[in-house]
Design an enzyme around this catalytic site. Structure first.
Site, PDB file in Angstrom:
ATOM      1  CG  ASN A  92       6.293 -21.633  28.059  1.00  0.00           C
ATOM      2  OD1 ASN A  92       7.223 -21.154  28.458  1.00  0.00           O
ATOM      3  ND2 ASN A  92       5.729 -21.793  28.308  1.00  0.00           N
ATOM      4  CE  LYS A 136       5.588 -25.918  29.059  1.00  0.00           C
ATOM      5  NZ  LYS A 136       4.674 -26.684  28.662  1.00  0.00           N
ATOM      6  CG  HIS A 172       1.856 -22.014  30.769  1.00  0.00           C
ATOM      7  ND1 HIS A 172       1.836 -23.420  31.399  1.00  0.00           N
ATOM      8  CD2 HIS A 172       2.232 -22.268  29.704  1.00  0.00           C
ATOM      9  CE1 HIS A 172       1.907 -24.456  30.345  1.00  0.00           C
ATOM     10  NE2 HIS A 172       2.229 -23.733  29.595  1.00  0.00           N
ATOM     11  CD  GLU A 212       3.628 -26.352  31.875  1.00  0.00           C
ATOM     12  OE1 GLU A 212       4.770 -25.733  32.263  1.00  0.00           O
ATOM     13  OE2 GLU A 212       3.892 -27.470  30.878  1.00  0.00           O
ATOM     14  CD  GLU A 272      -0.924 -22.318  25.667  1.00  0.00           C
ATOM     15  OE1 GLU A 272       0.224 -22.906  24.850  1.00  0.00           O
ATOM     16  OE2 GLU A 272      -0.405 -22.584  27.470  1.00  0.00           O
ATOM     17  N   GLY A 277       1.927 -30.512  25.589  1.00  0.00           N
ATOM     18  CA  GLY A 277       2.991 -31.590  25.869  1.00  0.00           C
ATOM     19  C   GLY A 277       2.779 -32.753  25.930  1.00  0.00           C
ATOM     20  CB  SER A 324       0.810 -31.236  20.696  1.00  0.00           C
ATOM     21  OG  SER A 324       0.858 -31.710  22.403  1.00  0.00           O
TER      22      SER A 324
HETATM   23  C1  PEP Z   1       2.841 -24.171  26.539  1.00  0.00           C
HETATM   24  O1  PEP Z   1       3.504 -24.934  27.902  1.00  0.00           O
HETATM   25  O2  PEP Z   1       2.448 -23.699  26.427  1.00  0.00           O
HETATM   26  C2  PEP Z   1       3.021 -25.719  25.650  1.00  0.00           C
HETATM   27  C3  PEP Z   1       2.186 -25.025  24.514  1.00  0.00           C
HETATM   28  O3  PEP Z   1       3.546 -26.700  25.103  1.00  0.00           O
HETATM   29  P1  PEP Z   1       3.574 -28.296  24.325  1.00  0.00           P
HETATM   30  O4  PEP Z   1       4.195 -27.004  22.889  1.00  0.00           O
HETATM   31  O5  PEP Z   1       5.091 -28.579  24.037  1.00  0.00           O
HETATM   32  O6  PEP Z   1       2.843 -28.582  24.454  1.00  0.00           O
END
Ligand code: PEP
Length: 250
Positions: A10, A12, A93, A95, A164, A170, A209
């Site tokens: 992703n 972003k 997602h 976000e 998630e 992040g 992460s």
């Molecule tokens: C995400 O935003 O879908 C995600 C998993 O981000 P990160 O791997 O940076 O934690």
């Protein structure tokens, strides 16, 4: 039977024309691992350029509108994503659930619109830190999933679910393998209740992460059928070791 793993990046709000070479490098390297499905979800404006750069490599969107067309300024329909060369999209997602106030009902409508157009879907759910600390992670993620899942899985596209935890995205923090196993098991049961035997075939990705250093351990957990990867998907040197771990190589 274990499902073929899917490792989706992703990107972003990252990606300029100068990054197409990185997409090319990721696509080229991932072809060495045919036992894993690999995809990159890039900003909508980059989909067409990315898809032209790496024909045959799955490029996806990060969101989709649930309407076919109309007065929705700044939005992108499933048909538009397909037309630009996408074969999948993320929906729900955290976000977007947060910053765009997306509801479960909207996420469900988005998933249904995408699947009925032939796009595959990665539908995200996950709890906040506050909810986890209250001991309500499983019930919250499952309630979110239950309200966000499409009525049916009909369509050429394939449905996947990404668990998630918001507090892991992040941040470098990752749930324990038993915490991941608990939620992925509950997600599998929810999918079986909803879709019968078809629920066995839905891949459940872990996201939050994921890095080269923790990927193999995460992939060893039952019902982890892949990963949704944010930050570590931006560079070939970080992303490909995760694909390798999914292939069982590292
Ligand atoms: C995400 O935003 O879908 C995600 C998993 O981000 P990160 O791997 O940076 O934690």
């Amino acid at each position: 039977m274990a499902l073929k793993k899917l490792v989706a990046g992703n990107w972003k709000m990252h990606g300029l024309s100068s990054d197409l070479a990185e997409i090319q490098a990721i696509a080229d390297a991932s072809r060495q691992y045919p036992q894993v499905d690999v995809a990159l979800c890039v900003p909508a404006i980059m989909i067409e350029r990315a898809a032209r750069t790496v024909p045959g490599f799955p490029i996806g969107g990060q969101d989709v509108h649930y309407s076919e067309k109309g007065a929705h300024t700044g939005c992108t329909s499933a048909q538009m994503l397909l037309d630009a060369g996408a074969v999948l999209t993320i929906v729900g997602h955290s976000e977007r659930r947060d910053s765009q106030r997306e509801t479960d009902a909207e996420v469900k409508a988005k998933a249904e619109a995408a699947l009925s157009c032939g796009l595959s879907v990665i539908l995200c759910v996950g709890e906040s830190l506050e909810v986890r600390e209250q001991g309500k992670a499983v019930e919250t993620a499952i309630a979110q999933l239950d309200a966000s899942l499409p009525e049916t899985m009909e369509g050429e596209g394939e449905l996947a679910v990404a668990y998630e935890p918001i507090w892991a995205i992040g941040t470098g923090k990752v749930p324990t393998t038993s915490e991941i196993a608990e939620i992925h098991g509950a997600i599998r049961r929810c999918l079986l209740e909803r879709y019968g035997a078809g629920g066995e075939q839905v891949r459940i990705l872990y996201g939050g992460s994921v890095k080269p250093s923790n990927a193999a351990e995460i992939f060893s957990v039952e019902d982890v059928d892949g990963a949704l990867v944010g930050g570590a998907s931006l560079k070939t040197a970080d992303f490909i070791p995760i694909v390798e771990a999914a292939a069982g190589i590292s």
